[in-house]
Design an enzyme around this catalytic site. Sequence first.
Site, short mmCIF file in Angstrom:
data_model
loop_
_atom_site.label_atom_id
_atom_site.label_comp_id
_atom_site.label_asym_id
_atom_site.label_seq_id
_atom_site.Cartn_x
_atom_site.Cartn_y
_atom_site.Cartn_z
N PHE A 151 4.04 5.79 5.11
CA PHE A 151 3.23 5.01 6.07
C PHE A 151 1.80 4.93 5.58
CE2 PHE A 151 4.07 9.40 7.42
CZ PHE A 151 2.80 9.95 7.44
N ALA B 277 0.84 -1.21 0.00
CA ALA B 277 0.00 0.00 0.00
C ALA B 277 0.87 1.26 0.00
CB ALA B 277 -0.99 -0.05 1.15
N CYS B 278 0.57 2.19 0.90
CA CYS B 278 1.27 3.49 0.88
C CYS B 278 2.76 3.37 1.14
CB CYS B 278 0.69 4.40 1.96
SG CYS B 278 -0.84 5.15 1.45
N SER B 279 3.20 2.26 1.71
CA SER B 279 4.63 2.12 2.02
C SER B 279 5.38 1.35 0.94
CB SER B 279 4.80 1.41 3.37
OG SER B 279 4.19 2.16 4.38
N SER C 179 1.83 5.30 -2.38
CA SER C 179 3.27 5.09 -2.18
C SER C 179 4.13 6.16 -2.83
CB SER C 179 3.67 3.73 -2.72
OG SER C 179 3.59 3.70 -4.12
#
Length: 377
Positions: free
Chosen positions: A361, A158-160, A336
């Site tokens: 994060f 995901a975002c990381s 990300s």
Amino acid sequence: MTKDIRAAITGSGVFTPSQVITNDELVVAFNAYADRQNALHADEIAAGTYAPVPHSSADFIKSASGIEQRFVLDKSGVLDPDRMYPRLSARADDDPGQMAEMAVHACTDALAMAGIDAGQIDAVICAASNHERAYPAVAIEIQALLGTGGFAFDMNVACSSATFGIQAAADMIRAGSIRRAIVVNPEICSAHLEWRDRDCHFIFGDVCTAVVLERDDLATGPRFTVDSMRCATQFSNNIRNNDGFLRRTRDQMDDRRDMQFVQNGRRVFKEVLPMVSAHIADHLADEGLNADDLKRLWLHQANKSMNDFIGRKVLGRTPTAEEQPNILQDYANTSSAGSIIAFAKHSADLISGERGLICSFGAGYSVGSVVVTRKGG
Ligand code: CO8
């Protein structure tokens, strides 16, 4: 593995879609959708069996998130109150995919900055929060389109995803299994955002970022050495998307709300902030670094108040706009890619020896931090 071999980021690239949706445009479309829904369900609303859809507000969006606009691949579908999601053309299997096409743009810029040819790349990692198909890996298609050697694979944190991808690439460089890699983050958030949900319809945008990593001793130009990395995860359902290949087997092919991005934003805010602040503090302490050793923080771009809070925790004071650049106002949350956009656009002014921290994060929960030092330039 030898500790002497170090990886360095030698190039970065950002592909930005040409279409922009301002908060005002978004709110006009959302409110038109809300009015239609409410007219359609007027009798149920009067009977108290249907909750009316409330209007959205551009002022709320700016003050709650810091977002002023977002770039998207297609704005016409998103702003059509009868549709409320992008309209992207179907592509033949032999044509480049949507993600691979964005990736080629960002990778070409990153390779040009690094001053190397695609043929010198040994690994392509396509690290993003969603992939347009299960297989073949989007990364392998990007490898073919660029003409890189070696191998390629997809990953999703995901975002990381970007920082986890950098750790994977830098570790392979340090271990000696590759010399050079590209980590690329094509994020088409507009396709898995629920634009009909007032609580989240403003959050995301589309973009693609890429970084080239090389063995430091093979690089010649200005670069950022990767000094240390730390990744952590902790399971949470507070950011979730239930779409997946088992849908058909469960007879769940309908347009359910949980087939798109769902979050409990307040809880994410409360739980992720302490997790990230502690993660960065521990990472710096273990490296023997103080806040004063950091010239710049390139943070994940989800929410301006979140970044202000983390910046204050890490530095022990309010960071200046130069120390902690935000790109959120222009791009919104790009999953990300956010911290890498900030890095790509706000790192060229650092001088040799100056240090910074990239940190992302989000869903998982997940957090990844990378300490880098400018070398040359
Ligand atoms: N307009 C007007 N009012 C609104 C709106 C709106 N659009 N939305 C909500 N409100 C109202 C609410 O109803 C509420 O009203 P009331 O007080 O009467 O109940 C009030 O405004 C406050 O609502 P919230 O409590 O929800 O508002 P917050 O201050 O918490 O702000 C945010 C909402 C901005 C979402 C905030 O909670 C936030 O940013 N949280 C952190 C989110 C985050 O970082 N998430 C990370 C997710 S990204 C990730 O991990 C990648 C996932 C993969 C990518 C997916 C791509 C699609």
